[in-house]
Enzyme design. Structure first.
Site, PDB file in Angstrom:
ATOM      1  N   GLU A  81       0.901  -1.032  -0.228  1.00 15.54           N
ATOM      2  CA  GLU A  81      -0.036  -0.040   0.005  1.00 15.54           C
ATOM      3  C   GLU A  81       0.761   1.218  -0.057  1.00 15.54           C
ATOM      4  OE1 GLU A  81      -2.323   2.485  -0.516  1.00 15.54           O
ATOM      5  OE2 GLU A  81      -3.654   0.771   0.009  1.00 15.54           O
ATOM      6  N   ASP A 131      -7.934   1.136  -7.694  1.00 21.01           N
ATOM      7  CA  ASP A 131      -8.531   2.629  -8.275  1.00 21.01           C
ATOM      8  C   ASP A 131      -8.997   2.681  -9.660  1.00 21.01           C
ATOM      9  OD1 ASP A 131      -7.570   4.297  -5.911  1.00 21.01           O
ATOM     10  OD2 ASP A 131      -5.647   3.921  -6.229  1.00 21.01           O
ATOM     11  N   LYS A 135     -12.534   8.688 -15.291  1.00 17.42           N
ATOM     12  CA  LYS A 135     -12.515   9.459 -16.569  1.00 17.42           C
ATOM     13  C   LYS A 135     -11.663   8.604 -17.668  1.00 17.42           C
ATOM     14  CE  LYS A 135     -12.864  13.966 -14.638  1.00 17.42           C
ATOM     15  NZ  LYS A 135     -12.238  15.215 -13.820  1.00 17.42           N
ATOM     16  N   THR A 200     -14.978  -4.875   2.239  1.00 19.26           N
ATOM     17  CA  THR A 200     -13.998  -3.740   2.347  1.00 19.26           C
ATOM     18  C   THR A 200     -14.634  -2.134   2.303  1.00 19.26           C
ATOM     19  OG1 THR A 200     -13.452  -3.126   0.082  1.00 19.26           O
ATOM     20  CG2 THR A 200     -12.399  -5.120   0.818  1.00 19.26           C
ATOM     21  N   LYS A 201     -14.115  -1.196   2.785  1.00 19.36           N
ATOM     22  CA  LYS A 201     -14.479  -0.165   2.731  1.00 19.36           C
ATOM     23  C   LYS A 201     -14.890   0.406   1.387  1.00 19.36           C
ATOM     24  CE  LYS A 201     -12.606   4.711   3.640  1.00 19.36           C
ATOM     25  NZ  LYS A 201     -11.550   5.415   3.979  1.00 19.36           N
ATOM     26  N   PHE A 202     -14.080   0.446   0.508  1.00 19.82           N
ATOM     27  CA  PHE A 202     -14.757   0.789  -0.936  1.00 19.82           C
ATOM     28  C   PHE A 202     -15.904  -0.131  -1.713  1.00 19.82           C
ATOM     29  CE2 PHE A 202     -10.899   3.245  -0.507  1.00 19.82           C
ATOM     30  CZ  PHE A 202     -11.218   4.285  -1.345  1.00 19.82           C
ATOM     31  N   GLU A 203     -15.865  -1.394  -1.107  1.00 21.44           N
ATOM     32  CA  GLU A 203     -17.124  -2.425  -1.476  1.00 21.44           C
ATOM     33  C   GLU A 203     -18.471  -1.804  -0.868  1.00 21.44           C
ATOM     34  OE1 GLU A 203     -16.204  -6.357  -0.120  1.00 21.44           O
ATOM     35  OE2 GLU A 203     -17.071  -6.868  -2.096  1.00 21.44           O
TER      36      GLU A 203
HETATM   37  C1  LIG Z   1      -9.630   2.270  -4.103  1.00 17.22           C
HETATM   38  S1  LIG Z   1      -8.357   1.832  -2.933  1.00 17.22           S
HETATM   39  C2  LIG Z   1      -8.999   0.301  -2.298  1.00 17.22           C
HETATM   40  C3  LIG Z   1      -8.660  -0.267  -0.893  1.00 17.22           C
HETATM   41  C4  LIG Z   1      -9.022  -1.340  -0.386  1.00 17.22           C
HETATM   42  N1  LIG Z   1      -8.573  -2.588  -0.875  1.00 17.22           N
HETATM   43  C5  LIG Z   1     -10.564  -1.654  -0.289  1.00 17.22           C
HETATM   44  O1  LIG Z   1     -11.313  -2.266  -1.094  1.00 17.22           O
HETATM   45  O2  LIG Z   1     -11.105  -0.775   0.611  1.00 17.22           O
HETATM   46  C6  LIG Z   1      -7.041   1.730  -3.847  1.00 17.22           C
HETATM   47  C7  LIG Z   1      -5.869   1.186  -3.233  1.00 17.22           C
HETATM   48  O3  LIG Z   1      -4.782   0.948  -3.967  1.00 17.22           O
HETATM   49  C8  LIG Z   1      -3.690   1.842  -3.491  1.00 17.22           C
HETATM   50  N2  LIG Z   1      -2.580   1.570  -4.867  1.00 17.22           N
HETATM   51  C9  LIG Z   1      -2.784   2.050  -6.041  1.00 17.22           C
HETATM   52  N3  LIG Z   1      -1.929   1.826  -6.837  1.00 17.22           N
HETATM   53  C10 LIG Z   1      -0.879   0.973  -6.045  1.00 17.22           C
HETATM   54  C11 LIG Z   1       0.392   0.534  -6.481  1.00 17.22           C
HETATM   55  N4  LIG Z   1       0.635   0.781  -7.619  1.00 17.22           N
HETATM   56  N5  LIG Z   1       0.837  -0.212  -5.446  1.00 17.22           N
HETATM   57  C12 LIG Z   1       0.480  -0.084  -4.209  1.00 17.22           C
HETATM   58  N6  LIG Z   1      -0.753   0.316  -3.890  1.00 17.22           N
HETATM   59  C13 LIG Z   1      -1.510   0.958  -4.788  1.00 17.22           C
HETATM   60  C14 LIG Z   1      -4.036   3.141  -3.311  1.00 17.22           C
HETATM   61  O4  LIG Z   1      -3.072   3.697  -2.398  1.00 17.22           O
HETATM   62  C15 LIG Z   1      -5.396   2.882  -2.585  1.00 17.22           C
HETATM   63  O5  LIG Z   1      -5.428   2.857  -1.242  1.00 17.22           O
END
Ligand SMILES: C[S@@+](CC[C@H](N)C(=O)[O-])C[C@H]1O[C@@H](n2cnc3c(N)ncnc32)[C@H](O)[C@@H]1O
Length: 221
Positions: A81, A131, A135, A200-203
């Site tokens: 992360e 992520d 867009k 998860t939070k985003f779920e």
């Molecule tokens: C939308 S969040 C989802 C978090 C968690 N998995 C959840 O479902 O609640 C995506 C996470 O991926 C991390 N992230 C994005 N690209 C990454 C990378 N290349 N390496 C490590 N983490 C990354 C971001 O910092 C972010 O916290």
């Protein structure tokens, strides 16, 4: 995309670290579970055992990863992360739950896969809600593309898995298309460790917004 410049799949959020999170990252007792990825790793060395190892990319607040690691202590987990506050949170959870089978790094996942982990050393890789970069002009920042799939297929053992969950339907459709046409992968049913997992939070956010949730599991051939 070997020689092409790859855009980062995240924008580093800064200034969000609270004092307590800073203290956690500085504390020696937490360092046991935190590693800097500056040398090529074998999972056996990292965990001092031969248990299968799963890499979770972008664990966010870390609640799901900690919960799974707690429930499956005969498996090893590496969590990546880039969000420091997330790293601080999970280290606290690991310490509270006295977990020896979960190690964390704040390394960019692409950098980690390309440089610091040996080929065919992982039992699986999971991404929960990568992520979505909604867009169209930002789609090139999405972490899952053809080169990512080729990279992960090199790092996962034969018979191991790639698990992806997303609530962005056009991202999901694109991932399915890429996986179905990639001869390194075959679609399969979900793996046992993800049955009955917590949300998860985003779920939860995706569900509240009425998004379609797509949960995928593919085997590496
Ligand atoms: C939308 S969040 C989802 C978090 C968690 N998995 C959840 O479902 O609640 C995506 C996470 O991926 C991390 N992230 C994005 N690209 C990454 C990378 N290349 N390496 C490590 N983490 C990354 C971001 O910092 C972010 O916290």
């Amino acid at each position: 995309m070997s020689q092409q410049i790859r855009l980062k799949s995240y924008v580093k959020r800064s200034g969000r670290l609270t004092n307590s999170q800073k203290k956690i990252l500085e504390k020696k007792e937490y360092n046991i579970n935190f590693f800097n990825s500056n040398k090529i790793l074998s999972c056996q060395e990292l965990f001092n055992n031969y248990n299968p190892c799963i890499l979770d990319i972008g664990f966010g607040d870390g609640k799901l990863l900690t919960d799974i690691a707690k429930n499956f202590q005969d498996l090893n987990f590496i969590g990546l992360e880039v969000y420091d506050a997330g790293v601080g949170n999970i280290l606290k959870q690991i310490s509270e739950n006295k977990l020896n089978n979960l190690k964390i790094s704040n390394c960019d996942a692409i950098e980690f896969l390309e440089n610091y982990i040996t080929d065919k050393s992982l039992y699986g890789i999971s991404l929960f809600y990568p992520d979505p970069w909604p867009k169209k002009k930002h789609h090139k920042r999405r972490i899952i593309d053809e080169s990512f799939l080729n990279l992960v297929s090199k790092k996962i053992n034969k018979g191991g898995f790639l698990k992806i969950v997303t609530d962005w339907s056009n991202y999901a459709d694109h991932i399915i298309e890429l996986l179905d046409e990639n001869y390194n992968f075959a679609k399969e049913n979900d793996r046992y460790l993800f049955k009955n997992r917590i949300l998860t939070k985003f779920e939860k956010r995706g569900i509240l917004l009425g998004h379609r949730i797509t949960e995928l599991c593919y085997k590496v051939k």
